[in-house]
Write a protein that holds these residues in place. Structure first.
Motif, PDB file in Angstrom:
ATOM      1  N   LEU A 108       0.830  -1.208   0.000  1.00  8.87           N
ATOM      2  CA  LEU A 108       0.000   0.000   0.000  1.00  8.87           C
ATOM      3  C   LEU A 108       0.862   1.253   0.000  1.00  8.87           C
ATOM      4  O   LEU A 108       1.895   1.318   0.671  1.00  8.87           O
ATOM      5  CB  LEU A 108      -0.914   0.007   1.222  1.00  8.87           C
ATOM      6  CG  LEU A 108      -1.872  -1.176   1.376  1.00  8.87           C
ATOM      7  CD1 LEU A 108      -2.753  -0.990   2.615  1.00  8.87           C
ATOM      8  CD2 LEU A 108      -2.729  -1.368   0.134  1.00  8.87           C
ATOM      9  N   ASN A 109       0.405   2.267  -0.738  1.00 12.11           N
ATOM     10  CA  ASN A 109       1.104   3.546  -0.713  1.00 12.11           C
ATOM     11  C   ASN A 109       0.557   4.413   0.414  1.00 12.11           C
ATOM     12  O   ASN A 109      -0.357   4.016   1.146  1.00 12.11           O
ATOM     13  CB  ASN A 109       1.011   4.249  -2.069  1.00 12.11           C
ATOM     14  CG  ASN A 109      -0.435   4.574  -2.455  1.00 12.11           C
ATOM     15  OD1 ASN A 109      -1.285   4.834  -1.590  1.00 12.11           O
ATOM     16  ND2 ASN A 109      -0.715   4.580  -3.755  1.00 12.11           N
ATOM     17  N   GLU A 122      -1.259   7.156   0.424  1.00  9.93           N
ATOM     18  CA  GLU A 122      -2.660   7.549   0.315  1.00  9.93           C
ATOM     19  C   GLU A 122      -3.581   6.424   0.768  1.00  9.93           C
ATOM     20  O   GLU A 122      -4.561   6.640   1.486  1.00  9.93           O
ATOM     21  CB  GLU A 122      -2.989   7.945  -1.131  1.00  9.93           C
ATOM     22  CG  GLU A 122      -2.264   9.179  -1.642  1.00  9.93           C
ATOM     23  CD  GLU A 122      -2.759  10.459  -0.987  1.00  9.93           C
ATOM     24  OE1 GLU A 122      -3.855  10.445  -0.382  1.00  9.93           O
ATOM     25  OE2 GLU A 122      -2.056  11.490  -1.080  1.00  9.93           O
ATOM     26  N   GLU A 123      -3.258   5.208   0.353  1.00 10.68           N
ATOM     27  CA  GLU A 123      -4.071   4.044   0.721  1.00 10.68           C
ATOM     28  C   GLU A 123      -3.977   3.771   2.220  1.00 10.68           C
ATOM     29  O   GLU A 123      -4.974   3.429   2.863  1.00 10.68           O
ATOM     30  CB  GLU A 123      -3.617   2.825  -0.084  1.00 10.68           C
ATOM     31  CG  GLU A 123      -3.896   2.946  -1.575  1.00 10.68           C
ATOM     32  CD  GLU A 123      -3.177   1.888  -2.403  1.00 10.68           C
ATOM     33  OE1 GLU A 123      -3.743   1.462  -3.428  1.00 10.68           O
ATOM     34  OE2 GLU A 123      -2.050   1.503  -2.029  1.00 10.68           O
ATOM     35  N   GLY A 130      -7.086   3.966   4.743  1.00 14.16           N
ATOM     36  CA  GLY A 130      -7.401   2.782   5.535  1.00 14.16           C
ATOM     37  C   GLY A 130      -7.372   3.055   7.023  1.00 14.16           C
ATOM     38  O   GLY A 130      -8.236   2.587   7.775  1.00 14.16           O
ATOM     39  N   TYR A 164      -2.044   0.982  10.323  1.00 20.42           N
ATOM     40  CA  TYR A 164      -2.018   1.726   9.064  1.00 20.42           C
ATOM     41  C   TYR A 164      -1.284   3.061   9.227  1.00 20.42           C
ATOM     42  O   TYR A 164      -0.413   3.402   8.418  1.00 20.42           O
ATOM     43  CB  TYR A 164      -3.444   1.957   8.568  1.00 20.42           C
ATOM     44  CG  TYR A 164      -4.010   0.813   7.764  1.00 20.42           C
ATOM     45  CD1 TYR A 164      -4.276   0.942   6.410  1.00 20.42           C
ATOM     46  CD2 TYR A 164      -4.282  -0.417   8.348  1.00 20.42           C
ATOM     47  CE1 TYR A 164      -4.805  -0.109   5.654  1.00 20.42           C
ATOM     48  CE2 TYR A 164      -4.802  -1.473   7.624  1.00 20.42           C
ATOM     49  CZ  TYR A 164      -5.059  -1.306   6.274  1.00 20.42           C
ATOM     50  OH  TYR A 164      -5.569  -2.341   5.535  1.00 20.42           O
TER      51      TYR A 164
END
Length: 374
Positions: free
Chosen positions: A52-53, A55-56, A60, A76
């Motif tokens: 995941l980057n 932003e993700e 999240g 996260y």
């Protein structure tokens, strides 16, 4: 609560691990050993989030926090903070990771997240908020001196609104009291109240904090009250002096609790009412369980117990009245906290004791008739 120290392991520490085949531990000096090597691999702390980057991760974490899944939110936000140092979301991720750990009562983890962001001396916005939260985590870790230091730095800043400075000063006083510095705490709390009373517009300050200051000055006197022991073995004169002094401390504590109630904050009003009732209940228990001074003869001891009984009934009645008024106020403002539950249980106990005392009181008998009516 004892301080909990946990070793912090940074999430996702990068390490290079070389892998090789293993076999029976037999040394062959004639046959050369064959070693198979693989490409170095990167071991991350959370493989599920590795793809995941930022932003993700931020989306999240935000979604998980909103759903009260604080463990997931901490993962996260923590991943984002540790692996994306240049992300525009990193500061928010640090703060939110700290909040998520707070909700989980993972105070050490929260402390380390907030400490990276906090700036008590010059910070504004999230850096200032993180400084307050850093002090909070110090408090829960019982690092009261560290908490007070952060808060005193904030309280001394003339560039901040009076509400923020007073909030910091009140919390500083609480930490000083927790560290056993009652005189210093009282000075700090009274200084905060002096600032509050001097305001032309008291709406500049949330009522929570002056009410808290009055409450904790009450706590200081309650703690002094608890140190005074009623010992009949010291003799009736000494016992009377100690009882009078204990009563004076009770009234002093009660005065500050009542001031806390008058500020009008629901939480501290309920807490203060509960503490007043508790002190009367405590004094009742001291008197009931205190034997008569040994120097009294049987007749004097009987008189002593009768007088004590009268005082006990007064204390029971006062305690009941205060508990009832506290619960009425809590119901009126919709307050629900540990103090409300404590007050409700104490009220039931005091009513039962008063009823038992009433049942045990002998009813005066009618004079015996000496002859027929004329």
């Amino acid at each position: 609560m004892s301080a909990t120290w946990r070793k912090w392991v940074l999430v996702g520490v990068v390490g290079l691990v070389g892998c090789r085949t293993t076999g029976t531990a037999v040394r062959d000096t004639e046959t050369p050993r064959h070693q198979v090597q693989f490409e170095p691999v990167t071991v991350t702390g959370d493989l599920e989030l590795a793809s995941l980057n930022d932003e993700e991760l931020f989306a999240g974490g935000t979604s998980a926090f909103a759903a009260n899944d604080f463990a997931k939110a901490a993962r996260y936000f923590g991943r984002l903070a540790d692996f994306f140092p240049d992300s525009q979301h990193r500061r928010a991720a640090l703060y939110n990771a700290g909040l998520a750990h707070e909700r989980l009562e993972q105070w050490e983890d929260a402390n380390l997240r907030f400490s990276e962001l906090a700036d008590a001396e010059k910070g504004t916005g999230d850096a200032l908020d993180a400084a307050f939260r850093l002090a909070e985590t110090h408090y829960h870790l019982e690092r009261f001196a560290d908490a007070a230091k952060v808060l005193s730095t904030i309280a001394a800043r003339e560039d901040l609104p009076v509400g923020k400075r007073l909030e910091a000063q009140v919390q500083q006083g609480v930490c000083e009291l927790e560290s056993g510095q009652s005189e210093k705490a009282e000075t700090t709390l009274r200084k905060a109240l002096g600032t509050y009373e001097g305001l032309a517009d008291k709406d500049e300050v949330e009522d929570y904090f002056p009410a808290q200051a009055h409450f904790f000055i009450g706590e200081i006197y309650r703690l002094h009250y608890e140190t005074v022991k009623l010992d009949p073995a010291k003799g009736s004169d000494a016992l009377a002096n100690d009882l009078n002094y204990k009563a004076e401390l009770l009234l002093s504590a009660q005065g500050h609790y009542l001031r806390s109630i008058r500020v009008g904050n629901g939480h501290w009003a309920t807490a203060a009412g509960s503490q007043i009732g508790t002190m009367y209940e405590n004094l009742y228990e001291h008197l009931v369980n205190s034997p008569a001074p040994a120097e009294l003869d049987a007749e004097e001891a009987q008189v002593y117990r009768e007088e004590l009984r009268k005082k006990v009934r007064v204390l029971l009645t006062k305690s009941i009245n205060i508990y009832e008024r506290t619960l009425e106020a809590a119901e009126r403002i919709g307050s629900q906290n540990a103090f409300v539950d404590k007050t409700r249980k104490s009220l039931e106990k005091m009513k039962a004791l008063l009823l038992a005392d009433t049942d045990a009181t002998p009813v005066p008998s009618e004079p015996a008739e000496t002859g027929p009516h004329s």
